[in-house]
Scaffold this motif. Structure first.
Motif, PDB file in Angstrom:
ATOM      1  N   ALA A 240     -21.795  44.486  60.564  1.00  0.00           N
ATOM      2  CA  ALA A 240     -21.274  45.070  59.323  1.00  0.00           C
ATOM      3  C   ALA A 240     -20.078  45.960  59.600  1.00  0.00           C
ATOM      4  O   ALA A 240     -19.975  46.571  60.670  1.00  0.00           O
ATOM      5  CB  ALA A 240     -22.367  45.885  58.613  1.00  0.00           C
ATOM      6  N   LEU A 241     -19.199  46.014  58.621  1.00  0.00           N
ATOM      7  CA  LEU A 241     -18.061  46.927  58.633  1.00  0.00           C
ATOM      8  C   LEU A 241     -18.067  47.657  57.298  1.00  0.00           C
ATOM      9  O   LEU A 241     -18.080  47.034  56.242  1.00  0.00           O
ATOM     10  CB  LEU A 241     -16.742  46.166  58.817  1.00  0.00           C
ATOM     11  N   ARG A 242     -18.097  48.977  57.359  1.00  0.00           N
ATOM     12  CA  ARG A 242     -18.097  49.814  56.157  1.00  0.00           C
ATOM     13  C   ARG A 242     -16.755  50.514  56.043  1.00  0.00           C
ATOM     14  O   ARG A 242     -16.041  50.666  57.030  1.00  0.00           O
ATOM     15  CB  ARG A 242     -19.186  50.891  56.236  1.00  0.00           C
ATOM     16  N   LEU A 243     -16.452  50.989  54.849  1.00  0.00           N
ATOM     17  CA  LEU A 243     -15.250  51.785  54.651  1.00  0.00           C
ATOM     18  C   LEU A 243     -15.471  52.718  53.481  1.00  0.00           C
ATOM     19  O   LEU A 243     -16.407  52.564  52.705  1.00  0.00           O
ATOM     20  CB  LEU A 243     -14.032  50.884  54.424  1.00  0.00           C
ATOM     21  N   GLU A 244     -14.616  53.720  53.405  1.00  0.00           N
ATOM     22  CA  GLU A 244     -14.604  54.660  52.284  1.00  0.00           C
ATOM     23  C   GLU A 244     -13.340  54.425  51.497  1.00  0.00           C
ATOM     24  O   GLU A 244     -12.286  54.186  52.074  1.00  0.00           O
ATOM     25  CB  GLU A 244     -14.518  56.107  52.781  1.00  0.00           C
ATOM     26  N   VAL A 245     -13.441  54.535  50.184  1.00  0.00           N
ATOM     27  CA  VAL A 245     -12.245  54.501  49.342  1.00  0.00           C
ATOM     28  C   VAL A 245     -12.433  55.526  48.230  1.00  0.00           C
ATOM     29  O   VAL A 245     -13.528  55.670  47.691  1.00  0.00           O
ATOM     30  CB  VAL A 245     -11.971  53.075  48.792  1.00  0.00           C
ATOM     31  N   ASN A 246     -11.379  56.265  47.935  1.00  0.00           N
ATOM     32  CA  ASN A 246     -11.465  57.262  46.869  1.00  0.00           C
ATOM     33  C   ASN A 246     -11.651  56.570  45.525  1.00  0.00           C
ATOM     34  O   ASN A 246     -11.064  55.520  45.268  1.00  0.00           O
ATOM     35  CB  ASN A 246     -10.208  58.133  46.842  1.00  0.00           C
ATOM     36  N   ASP A 247     -12.446  57.185  44.664  1.00  0.00           N
ATOM     37  CA  ASP A 247     -12.721  56.623  43.341  1.00  0.00           C
ATOM     38  C   ASP A 247     -11.443  56.377  42.545  1.00  0.00           C
ATOM     39  O   ASP A 247     -11.371  55.446  41.755  1.00  0.00           O
ATOM     40  CB  ASP A 247     -13.641  57.559  42.537  1.00  0.00           C
ATOM     41  N   ASP A 248     -10.423  57.222  42.766  1.00  0.00           N
ATOM     42  CA  ASP A 248      -9.200  57.105  41.958  1.00  0.00           C
ATOM     43  C   ASP A 248      -8.152  56.174  42.590  1.00  0.00           C
ATOM     44  O   ASP A 248      -7.058  56.030  42.055  1.00  0.00           O
ATOM     45  CB  ASP A 248      -8.594  58.493  41.693  1.00  0.00           C
ATOM     46  N   ASN A 249      -8.500  55.523  43.705  1.00  0.00           N
ATOM     47  CA  ASN A 249      -7.545  54.633  44.363  1.00  0.00           C
ATOM     48  C   ASN A 249      -7.862  53.180  43.990  1.00  0.00           C
ATOM     49  O   ASN A 249      -8.431  52.428  44.772  1.00  0.00           O
ATOM     50  CB  ASN A 249      -7.578  54.841  45.882  1.00  0.00           C
ATOM     51  N   GLU A 250      -7.466  52.820  42.765  1.00  0.00           N
ATOM     52  CA  GLU A 250      -7.812  51.495  42.256  1.00  0.00           C
ATOM     53  C   GLU A 250      -7.110  50.383  43.021  1.00  0.00           C
ATOM     54  O   GLU A 250      -7.670  49.301  43.208  1.00  0.00           O
ATOM     55  CB  GLU A 250      -7.495  51.398  40.762  1.00  0.00           C
ATOM     56  N   ARG A 251      -5.872  50.625  43.470  1.00  0.00           N
ATOM     57  CA  ARG A 251      -5.132  49.599  44.209  1.00  0.00           C
ATOM     58  C   ARG A 251      -5.879  49.230  45.493  1.00  0.00           C
ATOM     59  O   ARG A 251      -6.134  48.054  45.757  1.00  0.00           O
ATOM     60  CB  ARG A 251      -3.723  50.098  44.546  1.00  0.00           C
ATOM     61  N   ALA A 252      -6.279  50.242  46.258  1.00  0.00           N
ATOM     62  CA  ALA A 252      -7.012  49.988  47.504  1.00  0.00           C
ATOM     63  C   ALA A 252      -8.366  49.361  47.214  1.00  0.00           C
ATOM     64  O   ALA A 252      -8.783  48.427  47.897  1.00  0.00           O
ATOM     65  CB  ALA A 252      -7.173  51.284  48.302  1.00  0.00           C
ATOM     66  N   ARG A 253      -9.038  49.870  46.184  1.00  0.00           N
ATOM     67  CA  ARG A 253     -10.363  49.327  45.859  1.00  0.00           C
ATOM     68  C   ARG A 253     -10.267  47.837  45.532  1.00  0.00           C
ATOM     69  O   ARG A 253     -11.111  47.034  45.949  1.00  0.00           O
ATOM     70  CB  ARG A 253     -11.008  50.117  44.722  1.00  0.00           C
ATOM     71  N   GLY A 254      -9.219  47.455  44.818  1.00  0.00           N
ATOM     72  CA  GLY A 254      -9.013  46.046  44.482  1.00  0.00           C
ATOM     73  C   GLY A 254      -8.820  45.195  45.726  1.00  0.00           C
ATOM     74  O   GLY A 254      -9.372  44.089  45.825  1.00  0.00           O
ATOM     75  N   ILE A 255      -8.044  45.698  46.675  1.00  0.00           N
ATOM     76  CA  ILE A 255      -7.826  44.976  47.941  1.00  0.00           C
ATOM     77  C   ILE A 255      -9.160  44.761  48.652  1.00  0.00           C
ATOM     78  O   ILE A 255      -9.469  43.660  49.109  1.00  0.00           O
ATOM     79  CB  ILE A 255      -6.847  45.754  48.849  1.00  0.00           C
ATOM     80  N   TYR A 256      -9.968  45.821  48.722  1.00  0.00           N
ATOM     81  CA  TYR A 256     -11.246  45.732  49.431  1.00  0.00           C
ATOM     82  C   TYR A 256     -12.216  44.793  48.710  1.00  0.00           C
ATOM     83  O   TYR A 256     -12.895  43.999  49.344  1.00  0.00           O
ATOM     84  CB  TYR A 256     -11.869  47.125  49.604  1.00  0.00           C
ATOM     85  N   GLU A 257     -12.272  44.881  47.391  1.00  0.00           N
ATOM     86  CA  GLU A 257     -13.185  44.016  46.631  1.00  0.00           C
ATOM     87  C   GLU A 257     -12.800  42.547  46.796  1.00  0.00           C
ATOM     88  O   GLU A 257     -13.663  41.696  46.994  1.00  0.00           O
ATOM     89  CB  GLU A 257     -13.208  44.424  45.154  1.00  0.00           C
ATOM     90  N   ARG A 258     -11.497  42.252  46.737  1.00  0.00           N
ATOM     91  CA  ARG A 258     -11.047  40.868  46.916  1.00  0.00           C
ATOM     92  C   ARG A 258     -11.358  40.352  48.316  1.00  0.00           C
ATOM     93  O   ARG A 258     -11.514  39.145  48.511  1.00  0.00           O
ATOM     94  CB  ARG A 258      -9.547  40.744  46.617  1.00  0.00           C
ATOM     95  N   ALA A 259     -11.472  41.265  49.284  1.00  0.00           N
ATOM     96  CA  ALA A 259     -11.790  40.876  50.653  1.00  0.00           C
ATOM     97  C   ALA A 259     -13.299  40.790  50.893  1.00  0.00           C
ATOM     98  O   ALA A 259     -13.729  40.524  52.014  1.00  0.00           O
ATOM     99  CB  ALA A 259     -11.162  41.864  51.642  1.00  0.00           C
ATOM    100  N   GLY A 260     -14.101  41.022  49.843  1.00  0.00           N
ATOM    101  CA  GLY A 260     -15.547  40.847  49.953  1.00  0.00           C
ATOM    102  C   GLY A 260     -16.358  42.107  50.179  1.00  0.00           C
ATOM    103  O   GLY A 260     -17.552  42.043  50.443  1.00  0.00           O
ATOM    104  N   TYR A 261     -15.728  43.280  50.055  1.00  0.00           N
ATOM    105  CA  TYR A 261     -16.453  44.546  50.207  1.00  0.00           C
ATOM    106  C   TYR A 261     -17.105  44.922  48.882  1.00  0.00           C
ATOM    107  O   TYR A 261     -16.510  44.724  47.828  1.00  0.00           O
ATOM    108  CB  TYR A 261     -15.502  45.662  50.682  1.00  0.00           C
ATOM    109  N   THR A 262     -18.324  45.438  48.955  1.00  0.00           N
ATOM    110  CA  THR A 262     -19.032  45.837  47.745  1.00  0.00           C
ATOM    111  C   THR A 262     -19.361  47.327  47.803  1.00  0.00           C
ATOM    112  O   THR A 262     -19.638  47.874  48.874  1.00  0.00           O
ATOM    113  CB  THR A 262     -20.349  45.047  47.575  1.00  0.00           C
TER     114      THR A 262
END
Length: 155
Positions: free
Chosen positions: A118-140
């Motif tokens: 597994a690989l985990r990461l943190e993303v700030n709630d207000d960073n929608e651009r980064a969150r979108g990148i991570y979600e498209r890459a399969g992170y939940t």
């Protein structure tokens, strides 16, 4: 700029002076406290100790375009050792070439090479651009909060 113009390289102690301005910009964007001596010490451990994790530079020619840092952690939930994508930053001038997506793939490959599941990461709630990148890459996202207590010698 094509994404073929970029490569990933293991950081060395000699890279630290030119990496610091990149880190300073990342820490400012993320509103993280800047403590250069502590940061330099931690970077040196990451460079010297393969058991701690990996520090990779994103290079465009000889210029640093960004960086990623993966720490190796341990959790029963993840079956033992897992990776934590501690930092991923692409300088603004180099965005739009798909580097964040490539950096995620690089981090995943580093973890797979270590046998991690597994690989985990943190993303700030207000960073929608980064969150979108991570979600498209399969992170939940998990419906739980990360909490921290700083430990010091006076406790």
């Amino acid at each position: 700029m094509s994404h073929n113009d970029y490569r990933f390289a293991a950081a060395t102690e000699a890279d630290l002076p030119r990496l610091m301005p990149v880190l300073r910009e990342f820490y400012a964007v993320e509103h993280l406290p800047w403590n250069e001596p502590a940061l330099r010490a931690a970077l040196s451990v990451l460079i010297a100790d393969p058991g701690a994790g990996r520090l990779r530079l994103i290079l465009h020619g000889d210029e640093i375009a960004g960086h990623l840092a993966v720490g190796f952690c341990f959790s029963l939930e993840f079956g033992g050792r897992y990776g934590l994508l501690d930092e991923l930053f692409v300088l603004p001038a180099h965005r739009g070439a798909g580097l964040a997506k490539r950096a995620l793939a690089e981090a995943e490959a580093l973890c797979r090479a270590e046998g991690l599941l597994a690989l985990r990461l943190e993303v700030n709630d207000d960073n929608e651009r980064a969150r979108g990148i991570y979600e498209r890459a399969g992170y939940t996202a998990h419906a739980r909060r990360l909490m921290t207590r700083w430990l010091d010698a006076s406790d």
